[in-house]
Structure formats: structure tokens, C-alpha cells
Write a protein that holds these residues in place. Structure first.
Motif, PDB file in Angstrom:
ATOM      1  N   VAL A  36       0.760  -0.546  -0.142  1.00 37.75           N
ATOM      2  CA  VAL A  36       0.213  -0.172  -0.177  1.00 37.75           C
ATOM      3  C   VAL A  36       0.725   1.487   0.101  1.00 37.75           C
ATOM      4  O   VAL A  36       0.616   2.169  -1.263  1.00 37.75           O
ATOM      5  N   VAL A  92      -3.311   1.152  -5.679  1.00 42.25           N
ATOM      6  CA  VAL A  92      -3.646   1.578  -4.271  1.00 42.25           C
ATOM      7  C   VAL A  92      -5.172   0.778  -3.940  1.00 42.25           C
ATOM      8  O   VAL A  92      -5.296  -0.356  -3.021  1.00 42.25           O
ATOM      9  N   LEU A 102      -5.684  -3.202  -1.723  1.00 39.64           N
ATOM     10  CA  LEU A 102      -6.452  -3.204  -0.958  1.00 39.64           C
ATOM     11  C   LEU A 102      -8.640  -3.863  -1.268  1.00 39.64           C
ATOM     12  O   LEU A 102      -8.685  -4.260   0.036  1.00 39.64           O
ATOM     13  N   ALA A 159     -10.759   0.917   0.182  1.00 41.80           N
ATOM     14  CA  ALA A 159     -10.587   1.220  -1.140  1.00 41.80           C
ATOM     15  C   ALA A 159     -11.805   1.062  -1.909  1.00 41.80           C
ATOM     16  O   ALA A 159     -11.188   2.300  -3.375  1.00 41.80           O
ATOM     17  N   ILE A 202      -6.291   6.594   3.625  1.00 44.85           N
ATOM     18  CA  ILE A 202      -5.371   5.220   3.610  1.00 44.85           C
ATOM     19  C   ILE A 202      -3.812   5.226   4.350  1.00 44.85           C
ATOM     20  O   ILE A 202      -3.659   4.772   4.616  1.00 44.85           O
ATOM     21  N   ALA A 256      -1.908   4.061   7.654  1.00 46.80           N
ATOM     22  CA  ALA A 256      -1.162   3.098   6.862  1.00 46.80           C
ATOM     23  C   ALA A 256       0.516   3.677   7.724  1.00 46.80           C
ATOM     24  O   ALA A 256       1.001   3.046   8.095  1.00 46.80           O
TER      25      ALA A 256
END
Ligand SMILES: Nc1ncnc2c1ncn2[C@@H]1O[C@H](COP(=O)(O)OP(=O)(O)OP(=O)(O)O)[C@@H](O)[C@H]1O
Ligand SMILES: [Mg+2]
Length: 861
Positions: free
Chosen positions: A344, A384, A388, A400, A558, A562
Motif C-alpha cells: 500500500v 492502492v 486493498l 478501497a 488510507i 498506513a
């Protein structure tokens, strides 16, 4: 200037200038003249000084200075940074449609809070413009970042404390302020001024609910503001006024602004200015930069959107356990699946600042590289999503789904634009080879003009059977075909005669004419066609705006998760657990920032329990430098981290969500605000006492220190008692007042201290916290470590001993006698004084005097 306007000797150009300038008295007017922006009169004086450029003068001794328009951005940046506003006046037509001068108009006013140029923005940080509306009972606040399209809105009760918190949280670069002109508004205005935020106003009469409702609905083409959830007048006035101001400065539709997002105080923790500063969440206390802060520690974001989201998350901790657990679930998923996290983050790295690029494109400042940035970011966002969406975790897959498919747009851009396009069509090739046959032909033409001429000549020779035929060029005729008189009979009728010479005829053909036209205008045409393609693409991107913005928000979220997962892995954090019993139970907790940035050896972890054994107040004593402040801050930092959905630095942490974290820490002098240390301290304490609830966490570090011992001790005592009896908030109280530990015997309070080991006269700091009270401060020991001269620390030790014997009530002075006072001086000083007294000034030579001086100096150093 005014009287100059009617001066008959003024040129029409200057008259036009003065007419425009009249409308912009508060801005430096950049007046476009061909390739330059010129400034005149006072503007020229101010700008030439600020920019360090030459001041010249025009006819009639008008002072002027100018800068080339293509380099204007850096000059504008300097003026804005110096606190000026700049009005950009452009030529609106190529040739005068009436009169003798072309029409000119101001197309934009640039102010610190409304910039979109990369040069003028500070890195990835949000650049907020604030609108502050002070009403009788409440305050409306709107914050817009024009460069990203972010738009936040809130209404808070009319409280200076809450207001300061909001200003600290958004740190606006510019504000528009509206009050009722009452004296009570002054502290609010003064606060913004003290933070060096330029304050502007718009017309008072615009602040009308109906009018501003119209402004908002018009800006977003809505039927009503109901859909936005805006109800109160304060929010409407704040949102409307900020839109009015933007209309005024940007002079164009603002369709890239996101819908205003309301900050609802019931699901976000309020952080006050003091807490944001004391906990060093975003900027540190030493130099005001982001280094060595909680933000720096947690920031492993790969995109500018992610970094901004993390900053916002830190400043808006969550209140509801369900919201917090949702974030923690996702962070944990990334935390556990390292491979996924790596994938990711790798995909995220390709996402550029979509929000800002989009703003520039929508504002018509298109750069071919920005178009590619959109394509590249769209591809990365797709990547990405691809990483996901197959994940079995519902929340992760849902993230996602927030990224709309953008592959088609990316493909369109990639098919149109070169991989490494020129900065603009004027500078070179922008549109990809093979995209437009017409463009390719023009480029070929330009490049191969010579080859084409030769080929054409050979072809004509062959077809007409005239070996001497030549295609030539001169300035007067342009391209022509030359045939000798003798061969002229072979020339077909399509050949058009251009010129007859003694021995030759000169012709042209339709093909050659077309070639000539093409070649002469190909550069022009290339530019035109490329600009056309860029325009089409720009429109496509602008119409995909909502999809791109949605992708940007999803990417931001996201990236935030992360980043939290990556920092948790890096710093060995664990997932906090939540209970609703008011219990705080931290095992082996660490202060992450002190651990990471300030500890030479290992950081000693400490446990912390509140309410578990019935005590909600923890009274912490311990020597100087032992780690009291670090310990109590750790509690606040862990609590805050947990409530943004981050893992925490502890072996385990059981927490209850708190409604606010209050801090009263150290001396935060605010000399610029004209308040003394003690006043600031008492202000912050008052805010705590007036706002804390049983669900709050209070951190107090040496309250009362800023005044005399007895005043301080009494205040600290009373404050603690009040919290114990009435507020019942979880409280950590670090103090040097050992007398306070008597309070620790009451139910609800526990005495803790930081342990030290003393052997052979040396003190070792163990940084370990345990139950009990400290018996000594070791302040003198720390003073010695800090390099205070031995004779002073020795003297202090004596005074301390005497004070301790006689009870702390008496000061040292009463018992001092003259001879002891003198001990403060080193014996060497006495020698020096005596030696000076012994010098006979009548007999000493200059050389001896210098030698003597040298000797004396040695005695005292
Ligand atoms: N748990 C710990 N492990 C390792 N080092 C620590 C720990 N706690 C504190 N320290 C170190 O000790 C220094 C002093 O800590 P701190 O400022 O918390 O002391 P203090 O007791 O509040 O002192 P003072 O009474 O002078 O305010 C810190 O800067 C840090 O380097
Ligand atoms: Mg301290």
C-alpha cells in the motif's frame, strides 16, 4: 495621486493606471505592460525596497519599477511574505478595442490566506484563511484552504479559551473578522493580531443571514443550505463571508472548493491552545518547527494529503469509542500484514498532491507536468485500490471502495501528453507524437523543411523532365521554383508565374504555397493546436473533479492509517484497549517523543494506574531532573494517541476515552501578549477548573511555581482540593511542594514519587515511578551538574541544611551574619583587592602596571 489624475499632461495609459489603482488602495498593483509588471508611485517605492530592484522614473517624474512577468511568482512570494497584498492587473485584449490603450483589469488579488502558487505555500501544510464572526452569544468560524479546497465550519460558544483553541488548531495565515464593534470584541481581535495573522474586513452590510445564505447556495448551485447541515446564523455568516472574500480576491468561480464540512464538537475532542503547545503535538517549543514532535514521530505518510490528514487527526482526537475502534481495527490490520502495508505504501508514494494540482488546473494555471501528475496519481490511486479491495477485512475493503476508477482519465492524459513534456507549448513539444496527425505533420514539416524542399525539387525535376529545375528561397519571394527560359515550355499550367528574369522564370505551385504557409506558421500553429489539446484535457480533468477529490480524500485516509501502522511497527507501539469504567491502567508506558529524541541511554518505562484503586488524583513528587514532567506528559500523550486511533508506546494500555485533555505545564511566558508568567499560569488553571469534567484528564506541572512559596503552595493546595471534591477528573499533579503530599492521605489521592539512588554522595536518577513520597529535591545536586560555581552550591547546601532544621518557614537572611555572607566570595578575590590596595601609583612604571594587572587576572581565573 488624486490631483495628478486630472493632470492634462498625463498619458491615457497613466490615467487608466490611476483609475484601476483607485480601486486597490491597499494592494501593490502589478500593472501589466507587455512582458512586464510595472509598479508606480508609492507602490514602486515600497516594492523596489522590498524586492531590492531599481526605482526609476517615467515622464512627469513618476517613480516606477518593474519585473518580468514570467519571473513574477518569486517576487510576489517575497512581497506576500513581507506582509503585502498584491493585485494582478492584466491586459484583457491584444489590441485596443476603443481608444488608444488596451483594456486592463485586475484578475486576482493575492493575499497570504488565498495563495495557490507552489512558491507561496509552505511545503505540504494547509494554508488556511479564516473568517471569524463574533456574535453576542457565539462565534462562527470558517476555515478555507484555497490550495486544497478544504473548507471547515464551526460555531462555538463565545469563549476566549475555545476560540484560542480553534485558532491554534487551524493556524490560519490570514483572517477576516467581523464583530459588532463592541469593546468586548477587542480580546478576540487582539489574539489574532498577537499571532501576527493579518486581519481584513469585508463590508459590514454583507453580514446578513439572507444575503449570505444566497452567497452559499449560489457558490455551490444549491437550492438551500439545509443539505449542508448548516443551521445556525453564525455558521452561515462565517461561510458566506469567506466565500465573498474569495470572490473578491480570485475574481472567478470557485468550483473546486469542497463542500463546507462542519466540525461537530460532540464527536471531536476540543484541544486548547495550551495543550497543543505543551504536548508539542505539531511544533516544538524550542524553535517552532515540526522537528522532535509527536507529529514528526508518527508521520510516515507517503502523500501530502496523508500528512495533512495526520496533522488534522492529531488536532481533532475522537471521543466515541466506536469511532476510535474503527480506526484501530484498520491500523491493526496494516500492522499485522507487513507485506500488505509495504504494498500500500509503495502504491501511495506515486500519488502526488492531487488537491493542489487540481486547484492550479481549475484556476487556469495549467502546466503540462501537472496534467501528468494527475495521470500518475490516478494510476497510483488505482494501484492502492487494487491492493486493498481484495482484502477480507470489511473496513479495509471499504477504504478501497472510496477510490473511484480513474484509469480512463489517466489513459487519456498519457495518450495525449509526452512523457517529458516541455514547460509549455512555447518551450517545446507537449503533445505526444502520434496523437494528432496534424500536429505530427507540422512538427515533421518544421524539422524536415530542407529535406522536403530537396525531395519536392527532385520529384518536380522527374515529372517535368527538367534536370536544371531548382526550388529556392529568398526573403522577398519566399519559396519559388526556378526554371531556365529554355525549359519554360515544359512547365504545366498549374505553375503560377511569380517573377520573370533575364534567363529564368520563377514559379510557385499550390503545394509549395501550402508548404510555405505551413512552414511559416507552423510554430504558431503548433502552439495553437497544443494549447487546444491542453484545454480539452484540462476540461476533462476539471469535469472529473469530484472523482479526483474523492480519490484524494480516500488516499488521505488510507495514508493516515498506513502511517500510524508504520510508526507503530517502527516504535514498538501496542493497541490500546478501551473501557467505560474510568480506569486507566498503563503498563510499561513510555513518552514516545522523549524516548525517541531526548534520551541518551534507554528510556525507563513506567506504569500508571488511575481509578483502579480508587484514586483519580496522582500526586507526584521527586527530585529535579528525575522525570516527573516526562511521566505526567506521557499519560497525556498516550491518551491522545489512543484517541486519534494510534497504537501507543506501552506494553499494554487500558484507557477510558476522555472528553478533554487539559495541561498546565511549565512556564510559557507570553511576553508578546503582555502577560506575565504567573498570569498565564493562572489563566490556564482557571480554564481547567471552569471546564473539566469527571471524564477529563488533567495534567498539572508545578502549579503555583510562578509566585512566592506560600502563595504558590496555598493555590496548589486549593486547586487540588477543588478537583478532588468537585471536579473528580483524572489528574496528574507534579510538584516540589512536599507539604502537598499530606493531601495524598485523603481517599481519591495517591502519592507517587520518582526514585533516585544516592551513594557515596552521588545521585543517580532511576527515572522509575513508584508509590510513596520523595524526601529530597536534590535541586542543589542538579545545580552542580549544571555548572553553578562550587562556592555557590556549597553555600546553598548550608542554607538548605539550616532551613530544614528550623522548618521551612524562616528565610536564610534572618540568620545570616556578615562573615558568612563574605564566604560567597572566593579567597582569591580578597587577595586581589589587597594587592590593588598595595599598589603605589606614584612609583609604578607602565610596564610594571601591565605585569601586575596580568598577575591579578591570573589570580581570579
Ligand atoms: N523514564 C525515563 N527514562 C529515561 N530518561 C528519562 C525518563 N524520564 C525522564 N528522563 C530524562 O530526564 C530528563 C528530565 O526529566 P523531567 O524534565 O521529566 O524531570 P523533572 O522531574 O520534571 O525535573 P524538574 O523537577 O526539574 O522539572 C528528561 O529530559 C529525560 O532526558
Ligand atoms: Mg519538570
Amino acid at each position: 495621486m488624486e490631483n495628478k489624475r486630472n493632470d492634462p499632461t498625463l498619458t491615457p495609459l497613466m490615467r487608466q493606471y490611476l483609475d484601476i489603482k483607485k480601486k486597490h488602495p491597499n494592494e501593490i498593483l502589478f500593472f501589466r505592460l507587455g512582458d512586464f509588471y510595472e509598479m508606480f508611485f508609492e507602490d514602486a517605492r515600497v516594492a523596489s525596497k522590498a524586492l531590492d530592484i531599481v526605482l526609476t522614473s517615467r515622464q512627469n517624474d513618476i517613480p516606477m519599477c518593474g519585473i518580468p512577468y514570467h519571473a513574477s511568482e518569486s517576487y510576489i512570494a517575497r512581497l506576500i511574505k513581507a506582509g503585502h497584498r498584491v493585485a494582478i492587473c492584466e491586459q484583457m485584449e491584444a489590441t485596443p478595442s476603443s481608444g488608444t490603450v488596451v483594456r486592463r483589469d485586475v484578475v486576482r488579488v493575492i493575499t497570504p490566506g488565498t495563495v495557490i502558487e507552489q512558491n507561496l505555500l509552505a511545503g505540504d501544510d494547509n494554508n488556511f484563511l479564516a473568517s471569524i464572526v463574533l456574535l453576542e452569544k457565539e462565534i462562527g468560524l470558517a476555515f478555507v484552504d484555497v490550495s486544497t479546497g478544504d473548507f471547515f465550519l464551526s460555531a462555538i460558544p463565545r469563549s476566549l479559551d475555545l476560540y484560542r483553541g480553534e485558532i491554534a488548531r487551524f493556524a490560519p495565515r490570514e483572517a477576516i473578522l467581523h464583530g459588532r464593534g463592541a469593546e468586548e470584541d477587542e480580546p478576540f481581535a487582539a489574539h489574532v493580531r498577537a499571532r501576527n495573522i493579518p486581519v481584513n474586513r469585508i463590508n459590514d452590510w454583507l453580514y446578513d443571514i439572507d444575503y449570505m445564505t444566497g452567497t452559499i447556495t449560489q457558490a455551490y448551485a444549491l437550492a438551500s443550505v439545509k443539505g449542508l447541515g448548516i443551521t445556525g446564523g453564525a455558521e452561515i455568516l462565517a461561510a458566506g463571508s469567506i466565500l465573498e472574500y474569495l470572490k473578491d480576491t480570485h475574481r472567478r468561480a470557485f468550483d473546486h472548493l469542497k463542500l463546507p464540512q462542519r466540525i461537530v464538537s460532540s464527536d471531536r475532542m476540543i484541544l486548547d491552545e495550551a495543550t497543543i503547545a505543551h504536548l508539542e503535538l505539531i511544533v516544538n517549543a524550542q524553535d517552532g518547527t515540526k522537528h522532535r514532535t509527536l507529529f514528526a514521530l508518527l508521520n510516515r505518510a507517503r502523500t501530502p494529503m496523508g500528512r495533512r490528514a495526520l496533522e488534522r487527526a492529531l488536532l481533532q482526537p475522537l471521543l466515541l469509542t466506536a469511532d476510535i475502534e474503527r480506526r484501530l481495527d484498520i491500523v491493526q490490520y496494516f500492522f499485522e500484514y507487513h507485506g500488505l502495508l509495504d504494498d500500500v505504501r509503495a502504491a501511495l508514494s506515486g500519488v502526488m498532491d492531487i488537491e493542489r494540482v487540481l486547484t492550479r488546473i481549475a484556476a487556469g494555471r495549467v502546466n503540462p507536468r501537472d496534467l501528468l501528475a494527475i495521470a500518475r496519481s490516478a494510476r497510483s490511486a488505482d494501484a492502492v485500490r487494487d491492493v486493498l479491495s481484495p482484502q477480507p477485512h470489511e473496513l479495509v475493503a471499504a477504504l478501497a471502495a472510496g477510490i473511484p476508477p480513474l484509469g480512463e482519465l489517466a489513459a487519456r492524459i498519457e495518450a495525449t501528453i509526452e512523457d517529458e513534456p516541455a514547460l509549455s507549448p512555447e518551450h517545446g513539444r507537449v503533445v505526444r507524437k502520434g496523437y494528432s496527425p496534424e500536429l505530427d505533420r507540422l512538427y515533421e514539416l518544421k524539422k524536415d523543411a530542407r529535406t522536403w524542399v530537396i525531395e519536392y525539387q527532385e520529384e518536380q525535376k522527374r515529372e517535368l523532365g527538367i534536370p536544371t529545375l531548382r526550388v529556392k528561397y529568398n526573403r522577398v519571394l519566399g519559396y519559388y521554383i526556378e526554371v531556365s527560359k529554355g525549359q519554360a515550355v515544359k512547365v504545366p499550367s498549374e505553375y503560377l508565374r511569380k517573377q520573370t528574369l533575364v534567363g529564368a522564370e520563377r514559379y510557385t505551385t499550390e503545394t509549395l504555397q501550402k508548404f510555405e504557409e505551413d512552414i511559416l506558421s507552423s510554430s504558431e500553429k503548433i502552439k495553437e493546436l497544443e494549447e487546444g489539446e491542453i484545454r480539452v484535457l484540462t476540461e476533462e480533468i476539471v469535469s472529473a473533479r469530484s472523482a479526483l477529490q474523492a480519490a484524494a480524500s480516500a488516499v488521505a485516509e488510507i495514508d493516515l492509517f498506513a502511517s500510524l501502522a508504520a510508526s507503530a511497527i517502527e516504535h514498538r507501539f501496542t493497541r490500546p484497549r478501551f473501557n467505560e469504567d474510568g480506569i486507566t491502567d498503563i503498563r510499561e508506558g513510555r513518552h514516545p517523543v522523549v524516548e525517541r529524541y531526548y534520551t541518551q541511554e534507554v528510556f525507563i518505562p513506567n506504569d500508571l494506574a488511575l481509578n483502579a484503586h480508587g484514586s483519580h488524583i496522582l500526586l507526584l513528587t521527586g527530585p529535579n531532573m528525575s522525570g516527573k514532567s516526562t511521566y505526567i506528559r506521557m499519560a497525556a500523550v498516550i491518551q491522545l494517541m489512543a484517541q486519534i486511533g494510534s497504537f501507543v508506546p506501552a506494553a499494554s494500555a487500558d484507557l477510558t476515552p476522555v472528553d478533554r485533555i487539559f495541561t498546565r505545564i511549565g512556564s510559557s511566558d507570553n511576553i508578546s501578549r503582555g502577560e506575565s508568567t504567573f498570569l498565564v499560569e493562572m489563566n490556564e488553571t482557571a480554564v481547567i477548573l471552569n471546564n473539566a469534567t469527571p471524564r477529563s484528564l488533567i495534567i498539572m506541572d508545578e502549579v503555583g511555581r510562578g509566585t512566592s512559596t506560600f502563595d504558590g503552595l496555598s493555590i496548589a493546595w486549593a486547586v487540588l482540593e477543588y478537583i478532588l471534591r468537585y471536579i473528580k477528573a483524572k489528574t496528574l499533579f507534579a510538584t516540589h511542594y512536599h507539604e502537598l503530599t499530606k493531601l495524598g492521605e485523603k481517599p481519591g489521592v495517591a502519592n507517587y514519587n520518582v526514585l533516585v539512588r544516592e551513594h557515596l554522595g552521588a545521585v543517580e536518577f532511576l527515572h522509575k515511578v513508584g508509590p510513596g513520597t520523595a524526601d529530597k529535591s536534590y535541586g542543589i545536586h542538579v545545580a552542580r551538574l549544571a555548572g553553578i560555581p562550587r562556592e555557590i552550591t556549597a553555600r546553598a547546601a548550608k542554607i538548605l541544611e539550616r532551613l530544614e532544621k528550623s522548618g521551612r518557614a524562616k528565610g536564610a537572611d534572618e540568620q545570616d551574619d556578615a562573615s558568612e555572607q563574605l564566604e560567597m566570595f572566593n579567597a582569591a578575590n580578597h587577595l586581589v583587592i589587597r594587592a590593588i590596595q598595595a599598589i603605589d601609583l606614584d612609583s609604578i612604571t607602565p610596564l610594571d602596571a601591565i605585569n601586575e594587572l596580568n598577575r591579578l587576572k591570573k589570580l581570579i581565573t
